[in-house]
Scaffold this active site. Sequence first.
Site, PDB file in Angstrom:
ATOM      1  N   THR A   1       0.717  -1.216  -0.198  1.00  0.00           N
ATOM      2  CA  THR A   1      -0.015   0.019   0.050  1.00  0.00           C
ATOM      3  C   THR A   1       0.817   1.116  -0.029  1.00  0.00           C
ATOM      4  O   THR A   1       1.730   1.424   0.957  1.00  0.00           O
ATOM      5  CB  THR A   1      -1.006  -0.005   1.290  1.00  0.00           C
TER       6      THR A   1
ATOM      7  N   GLU B   1      -3.870  -4.545  -2.819  1.00  0.00           N
ATOM      8  CA  GLU B   1      -4.076  -5.743  -2.172  1.00  0.00           C
ATOM      9  C   GLU B   1      -5.355  -5.531  -1.266  1.00  0.00           C
ATOM     10  O   GLU B   1      -5.297  -4.659  -0.383  1.00  0.00           O
ATOM     11  CB  GLU B   1      -2.962  -6.517  -1.488  1.00  0.00           C
TER      12      GLU B   1
ATOM     13  N   LEU C   1      -7.048  -7.972   0.452  1.00  0.00           N
ATOM     14  CA  LEU C   1      -7.393  -9.058   1.461  1.00  0.00           C
ATOM     15  C   LEU C   1      -7.424  -8.890   2.746  1.00  0.00           C
ATOM     16  O   LEU C   1      -7.102  -7.772   3.224  1.00  0.00           O
ATOM     17  CB  LEU C   1      -6.246 -10.190   1.289  1.00  0.00           C
TER      18      LEU C   1
ATOM     19  N   CYS D   1      -3.073  -2.209   8.758  1.00  0.00           N
ATOM     20  CA  CYS D   1      -3.441  -1.200   7.723  1.00  0.00           C
ATOM     21  C   CYS D   1      -4.360   0.118   8.301  1.00  0.00           C
ATOM     22  O   CYS D   1      -3.894   1.057   7.726  1.00  0.00           O
ATOM     23  CB  CYS D   1      -4.383  -2.057   6.947  1.00  0.00           C
TER      24      CYS D   1
ATOM     25  N   LYS E   1      -2.473   2.884  10.027  1.00  0.00           N
ATOM     26  CA  LYS E   1      -1.328   3.376   9.158  1.00  0.00           C
ATOM     27  C   LYS E   1      -1.912   4.066   7.913  1.00  0.00           C
ATOM     28  O   LYS E   1      -1.425   5.104   7.496  1.00  0.00           O
ATOM     29  CB  LYS E   1      -0.295   2.383   8.958  1.00  0.00           C
TER      30      LYS E   1
HETATM   31  P1  NAD Z   1       4.799  -7.671   6.615  1.00  0.00           P
HETATM   32  O1  NAD Z   1       5.573  -6.966   7.731  1.00  0.00           O
HETATM   33  O2  NAD Z   1       4.182  -8.809   7.358  1.00  0.00           O
HETATM   34  O3  NAD Z   1       5.771  -8.072   5.483  1.00  0.00           O
HETATM   35  C1  NAD Z   1       6.691  -7.509   4.867  1.00  0.00           C
HETATM   36  C2  NAD Z   1       8.078  -8.404   4.420  1.00  0.00           C
HETATM   37  O4  NAD Z   1       8.947  -7.595   3.892  1.00  0.00           O
HETATM   38  C3  NAD Z   1       8.662  -8.840   5.803  1.00  0.00           C
HETATM   39  O5  NAD Z   1       8.754 -10.173   5.962  1.00  0.00           O
HETATM   40  C4  NAD Z   1      10.293  -8.280   5.479  1.00  0.00           C
HETATM   41  O6  NAD Z   1      11.392  -8.989   5.960  1.00  0.00           O
HETATM   42  C5  NAD Z   1      10.296  -7.928   4.112  1.00  0.00           C
HETATM   43  N1  NAD Z   1      11.181  -7.089   3.648  1.00  0.00           N
HETATM   44  C6  NAD Z   1      11.481  -5.758   4.031  1.00  0.00           C
HETATM   45  N2  NAD Z   1      12.374  -5.052   3.152  1.00  0.00           N
HETATM   46  C7  NAD Z   1      12.821  -6.135   2.410  1.00  0.00           C
HETATM   47  C8  NAD Z   1      13.617  -6.204   1.265  1.00  0.00           C
HETATM   48  N3  NAD Z   1      14.326  -5.081   0.914  1.00  0.00           N
HETATM   49  N4  NAD Z   1      13.919  -6.981   0.347  1.00  0.00           N
HETATM   50  C9  NAD Z   1      13.069  -8.384   0.770  1.00  0.00           C
HETATM   51  N5  NAD Z   1      12.205  -8.264   1.804  1.00  0.00           N
HETATM   52  C10 NAD Z   1      11.977  -7.348   2.590  1.00  0.00           C
HETATM   53  O7  NAD Z   1       3.927  -6.744   5.841  1.00  0.00           O
HETATM   54  P2  NAD Z   1       2.683  -7.183   5.263  1.00  0.00           P
HETATM   55  O8  NAD Z   1       1.360  -6.841   6.486  1.00  0.00           O
HETATM   56  O9  NAD Z   1       2.598  -8.139   4.323  1.00  0.00           O
HETATM   57  O10 NAD Z   1       2.353  -5.768   4.211  1.00  0.00           O
HETATM   58  C11 NAD Z   1       3.141  -5.514   3.240  1.00  0.00           C
HETATM   59  C12 NAD Z   1       2.311  -4.340   2.498  1.00  0.00           C
HETATM   60  O11 NAD Z   1       0.976  -4.729   1.999  1.00  0.00           O
HETATM   61  C13 NAD Z   1       2.170  -3.101   3.244  1.00  0.00           C
HETATM   62  O12 NAD Z   1       2.135  -2.028   2.426  1.00  0.00           O
HETATM   63  C14 NAD Z   1       0.522  -3.274   3.651  1.00  0.00           C
HETATM   64  O13 NAD Z   1       0.136  -1.989   3.751  1.00  0.00           O
HETATM   65  C15 NAD Z   1      -0.038  -3.867   2.688  1.00  0.00           C
HETATM   66  N6  NAD Z   1      -1.218  -4.873   2.716  1.00  0.00           N
HETATM   67  C16 NAD Z   1      -1.545  -5.357   4.008  1.00  0.00           C
HETATM   68  C17 NAD Z   1      -2.386  -6.000   4.214  1.00  0.00           C
HETATM   69  C18 NAD Z   1      -2.666  -6.935   5.582  1.00  0.00           C
HETATM   70  O14 NAD Z   1      -3.823  -7.179   5.880  1.00  0.00           O
HETATM   71  N7  NAD Z   1      -1.421  -7.216   6.232  1.00  0.00           N
HETATM   72  C19 NAD Z   1      -3.413  -5.758   3.400  1.00  0.00           C
HETATM   73  C20 NAD Z   1      -3.396  -5.073   2.095  1.00  0.00           C
HETATM   74  C21 NAD Z   1      -2.254  -4.541   1.913  1.00  0.00           C
END
Ligand code: NAD
Length: 435
Positions: free
Chosen positions: A121, A149, A151, A261, A264
């Site tokens: 996001t 996304e 989900l 989400c 933030k």
């Molecule tokens: P998360 O913190 O669970 O996962 C992020 C991953 O990225 C971590 O495992 C971290 O080690 C890895 N990472 C960070 N820098 C990296 C790099 N340079 N190279 C490789 N890996 C790296 O985060 P999340 O909850 O999966 O969210 C990810 C994005 O999706 C965010 O922008 C969030 O806002 C968005 N999002 C999240 C959700 C949700 O429900 N969690 C839903 C929709 C969108």
Amino acid sequence: MNITIVGTGYVGLVVGACLAETGNDVACADLDERKIDGLKKNVLPIYEPGLESLVERNQQQGRLKFTTDVPAAIGSADVIFIAVGTPPDEDGSADLRHVLAVAEQIGRHMKRELVVVTKSTVPVGTASKVSAAVAKHAKYPFHMCSNPEFLKEGAAVDDFMKPDRVVLGVETDHARSVMAELYAPFVRTGKPIIFMDIPSAEMTKYAANAMLATRISFMNEIANLCERVGADVDHVRKGIGSDARIGPSFLFPGPGYGGSCFPKDVKALVRTARACGVDLTVLDAVEDANERQKHVAFHKLRHCLGGDVRGCQVAVWGLAFKPQTDDMREAPALTLIDELLEAGATVTAHDPVAMHEARRRLGDRVAYADTNYEALSGADALVVMTDWNEYRHPDFNRIKAALKQPVVVDARNLYSPGKMKSLGFTYTSIGRNGA
Ligand code: NAD
């Protein structure tokens, strides 16, 4: 197709597993060695219904691979999803450090023409920054796509496999046709793929989360007012939810929204607007209302316990920010626990799946119970903070017998006020008659 997902968190792992399930070759890359080592052995870093079997099956069949070698994973891809975290910066705006670091790596290590998808996001304008960062070192053409996304944690696999819609911001025919092909298996029931320009796709995600957060804060304020005027928010909720223009979802009051989400994304949207000289007054109020709401459970409990919780032992049922997940990011239970400890109470906590995460976050500041009933032993009161199914129909006699005082604060409106009263509980919930 050869797909690489960079960032194997809640989103990256689900997206990777689901894309592998439809026959793609997927590499999920992450810098976190422990996470990747575990995943190679089918040990998942998160709890998400249905995900474990998906990962195991696709890994076994060779379609899903996990790696810490991000450059190699980039080199083998036709489509790269950036799914790293975008945590709030100090001023609340989205921190794009990880996203842009990955973009630079893509430019350095790409080995063919590819589509670069921002799945994280990210604020409007980020795709252009990503594009510039990739372009710095790119030796092959690439096509940007913004694919927010939608989900929900706790139902993530289902949401990805059967989305209400897929939003794709694209600028080229190549990106459009590749992404349409990739998503075709997920929209066979006729749900739409909505193509648009990239800034609109980036904005759609924030607008969706901001709208949902607004509904929650709105209903929380209506619930608080119901208590004052003698109305019952359960009736009001049904009364307004049956209006087709309003609809019944997301009208449940509670202890405030949390998770990774809504808090933030609302903050980031407000900061984006401010940077353009625009005030989002509704969202400012949504945030304020939510901050206030996160303290409501504590205030109610303190009132039920005679105005002071010092020396009291409190059982807390539910730590995750919502059921079916172990995610405790910004969970209202954390606010409650901080307040209780600061006020001199002790806490015994239970959650069906977030105990490991709770131990990591709270350490020995609280005691942990193996079962929800065990948490009641010696407690003065019970507070229910997450609406897990297993808390919905408990053995009330057992609760009453275990508690030193029959005090229950139900921050999720799971129980009937009339029944609780007749059983002799001092019971309070959010916005309902008699509670
Ligand atoms: P998360 O913190 O669970 O996962 C992020 C991953 O990225 C971590 O495992 C971290 O080690 C890895 N990472 C960070 N820098 C990296 C790099 N340079 N190279 C490789 N890996 C790296 O985060 P999340 O909850 O999966 O969210 C990810 C994005 O999706 C965010 O922008 C969030 O806002 C968005 N999002 C999240 C959700 C949700 O429900 N969690 C839903 C929709 C969108």
